[in-house]
Scaffold this motif. Sequence first.
Motif, mmCIF file in Angstrom:
data_model
loop_
_atom_site.group_PDB
_atom_site.id
_atom_site.type_symbol
_atom_site.label_atom_id
_atom_site.label_comp_id
_atom_site.label_asym_id
_atom_site.label_seq_id
_atom_site.Cartn_x
_atom_site.Cartn_y
_atom_site.Cartn_z
ATOM 1 N N GLU A 113 0.810 -1.212 0.000
ATOM 2 C CA GLU A 113 0.000 0.000 0.000
ATOM 3 C C GLU A 113 0.848 1.269 0.000
ATOM 4 O O GLU A 113 0.396 2.325 -0.452
ATOM 5 C CB GLU A 113 -0.926 0.007 1.225
ATOM 6 N N ALA A 114 2.075 1.172 0.515
ATOM 7 C CA ALA A 114 2.930 2.360 0.606
ATOM 8 C C ALA A 114 3.551 2.755 -0.725
ATOM 9 O O ALA A 114 4.129 3.838 -0.838
ATOM 10 C CB ALA A 114 4.042 2.109 1.631
ATOM 11 N N ILE A 115 3.438 1.910 -1.737
ATOM 12 C CA ILE A 115 4.030 2.214 -3.042
ATOM 13 C C ILE A 115 3.263 3.359 -3.698
ATOM 14 O O ILE A 115 2.028 3.382 -3.689
ATOM 15 C CB ILE A 115 4.004 0.965 -3.950
ATOM 16 N N ASP A 116 3.999 4.288 -4.284
ATOM 17 C CA ASP A 116 3.391 5.420 -4.986
ATOM 18 C C ASP A 116 2.526 4.893 -6.121
ATOM 19 O O ASP A 116 2.984 4.125 -6.961
ATOM 20 C CB ASP A 116 4.497 6.327 -5.533
ATOM 21 N N ARG A 117 1.265 5.318 -6.142
ATOM 22 C CA ARG A 117 0.339 4.819 -7.169
ATOM 23 C C ARG A 117 0.778 5.230 -8.571
ATOM 24 O O ARG A 117 0.447 4.558 -9.555
ATOM 25 C CB ARG A 117 -1.084 5.333 -6.908
ATOM 26 N N ALA A 118 1.532 6.320 -8.677
ATOM 27 C CA ALA A 118 2.028 6.725 -9.998
ATOM 28 C C ALA A 118 2.964 5.674 -10.562
ATOM 29 O O ALA A 118 3.009 5.449 -11.783
ATOM 30 C CB ALA A 118 2.742 8.071 -9.886
ATOM 31 N N THR A 119 3.705 5.010 -9.686
ATOM 32 C CA THR A 119 4.601 3.942 -10.132
ATOM 33 C C THR A 119 3.796 2.768 -10.673
ATOM 34 O O THR A 119 4.145 2.183 -11.709
ATOM 35 C CB THR A 119 5.487 3.473 -8.957
ATOM 36 N N ILE A 120 2.719 2.427 -9.985
ATOM 37 C CA ILE A 120 1.853 1.328 -10.436
ATOM 38 C C ILE A 120 1.203 1.684 -11.771
ATOM 39 O O ILE A 120 1.147 0.862 -12.697
ATOM 40 C CB ILE A 120 0.768 1.020 -9.390
#
Length: 246
Positions: A113-120
Amino acid sequence: MNLFAQGIAWIFDPANNTGNNAILVRLGEHVTITLLTVAVAVVIAVPLGLLIGHTGKGRSVAVGLSGGIRALPTLGVLTLLALWLGLGLQAPVIAFVILAIPSILAGTYSGVEAIDRATIDAARAQGMTPWQVLGKVEIPLALPLIVGGIRAAVLQVVATVTLAAYINAGGLGGYAFSGLANSDYVEVLGGSILVIVLAIAFEIVFAALQRLAVPAGVSAGSGRQSRRNTRSSAPRASTPVEGTHP
């Protein structure tokens, strides 16, 4: 000689390093139960945490269940399981797996959940399938927090495995129980020191593993960002305006 020095002397006493009750034997049992327990908990909690973090579903249920599991008294669970399953490794392993799951589960879904959504979104824009996003983006970036959850679980379990001796399942806790039964407090202290040293050793190992789990690109990027922030926050020398005098 004070009690602590006596406990250290007890550890290095050759009489305590022979037979079935030898320190190395008990230490091996303690490490085996700890690693077996954490391995089983990882197999259960990591896939579940990845599923929750990847899909965003079931988080509230996981938080509620984790909170409920944390509230369970490990000694009570261990006793009930021993009465049901009998003596041996089954009861302590199940009891300690229940203890280890919440930390690993929380570390796993929090890491995703901590991953930047822009990266996803960028990974998906490049045509990656959901499985590729999970395997090539989310897991590598979440790995430090996953290892952190495992690290916390190991420290909880290695301390609590002392209770395994309560049902004659081995481990360093046997020295505490036998020492209390015989009023031999030097033996109790010696066993306690061994557990503390083992916990510190596990902490050092898993702290190093957590550091190694950070992707190289993330580390480098963080370093560059930190240097940029430092430069931007540094005071700039004022440039004298043409035609003015100091």
